[in-house]
Design a protein around this motif. Structure first.
Motif, PDB file in Angstrom:
ATOM      1  N   THR A  33      -3.648   0.465  -2.842  1.00 14.09           N
ATOM      2  CA  THR A  33      -3.145  -0.952  -2.541  1.00 14.09           C
ATOM      3  C   THR A  33      -2.862  -1.593  -3.912  1.00 14.09           C
TER       4      THR A  33
ATOM      5  N   PHE B 186       1.217   5.274   0.599  1.00 14.75           N
ATOM      6  CA  PHE B 186       0.596   6.562   1.127  1.00 14.75           C
ATOM      7  C   PHE B 186       1.348   7.572   0.482  1.00 14.75           C
TER       8      PHE B 186
ATOM      9  N   GLU C 224       5.625   3.394   1.900  1.00 18.27           N
ATOM     10  CA  GLU C 224       5.085   2.039   1.300  1.00 18.27           C
ATOM     11  C   GLU C 224       4.932   1.105   2.643  1.00 18.27           C
TER      12      GLU C 224
ATOM     13  N   THR D 140       0.838  -1.179  -0.098  1.00 17.51           N
ATOM     14  CA  THR D 140      -0.237  -0.025  -0.108  1.00 17.51           C
ATOM     15  C   THR D 140       0.895   1.261   0.031  1.00 17.51           C
TER      16      THR D 140
ATOM     17  N   ARG E  27      -4.200   6.986  -0.908  1.00 20.81           N
ATOM     18  CA  ARG E  27      -3.457   5.990  -0.584  1.00 20.81           C
ATOM     19  C   ARG E  27      -3.823   4.810  -1.541  1.00 20.81           C
TER      20      ARG E  27
END
Length: 152
Positions: free
Chosen positions: A107, A83, A126, A81, A105
């Motif tokens: 994923t 951010f 990450e 994921t 964010r």
């Protein structure tokens, strides 16, 4: 890359993180300058600081300089994921293309081919399952994941 180039780019990465309000407490030697063996880091490359890499999870800071991209790749084991802390990130993931802004964010599932870049530069956190460099599979067969540093 030559050692002097790596040292210079490590300072650039440190400055980029600090300008995003992220204190850098690791030694410069722990800032990876990934040029993927392609010899044009400022176009295809990534600054990487591994914050923690445990069997269950991993956290990294990733930096993109203006105009820089990470080459297309996927992972057979890792789910990650992103951010976005600063800058904008252009993400291509499978057939999806999107722009991620600070606070966003996204994923990426196991086995999903992806690339990301930034026109203006960016800082990404990450968070993923355990990371191993050997679990990165690149479209470009010339990519070398582990950095090669030549002494000056």
């Amino acid at each position: 890359m030559k050692r002097s180039e790596v040292v210079y780019e490590q300072k650039v990465v440190r400055d980029l993180l600090e300008s995003a309000g992220i204190p850098v407490t690791v030694a410069d030697s722990e800032i990876e300058i990934a040029d993927f063996g392609l010899g044009h880091y400022r176009e295809e490359g990534l600054g990487v600081i591994v914050r923690v890499n445990e069997p269950e999870y991993c956290s990294k800071w990733l930096t993109l300089l203006p105009g820089q991209a990470c080459p297309w790749h996927f992972h057979k084991k890792k789910k990650e994921t992103f951010f976005v802390h600063s800058g904008e990130v252009e993400m291509s993931c499978g057939s999806e293309n999107l722009t991620l802004k600070p606070g966003d964010r996204y994923t990426i599932g196991v086995g999903t081919d992806h690339t990301f870049s930034s026109k203006s530069g960016a800082v990404i956190e990450e968070v993923s399952t355990h990371d191993e460099n050997s679990d990165s599979y690149f479209r470009n067969e010339n990519v070398v994941r582990d950095p090669i540093v030549e002494e000056d």
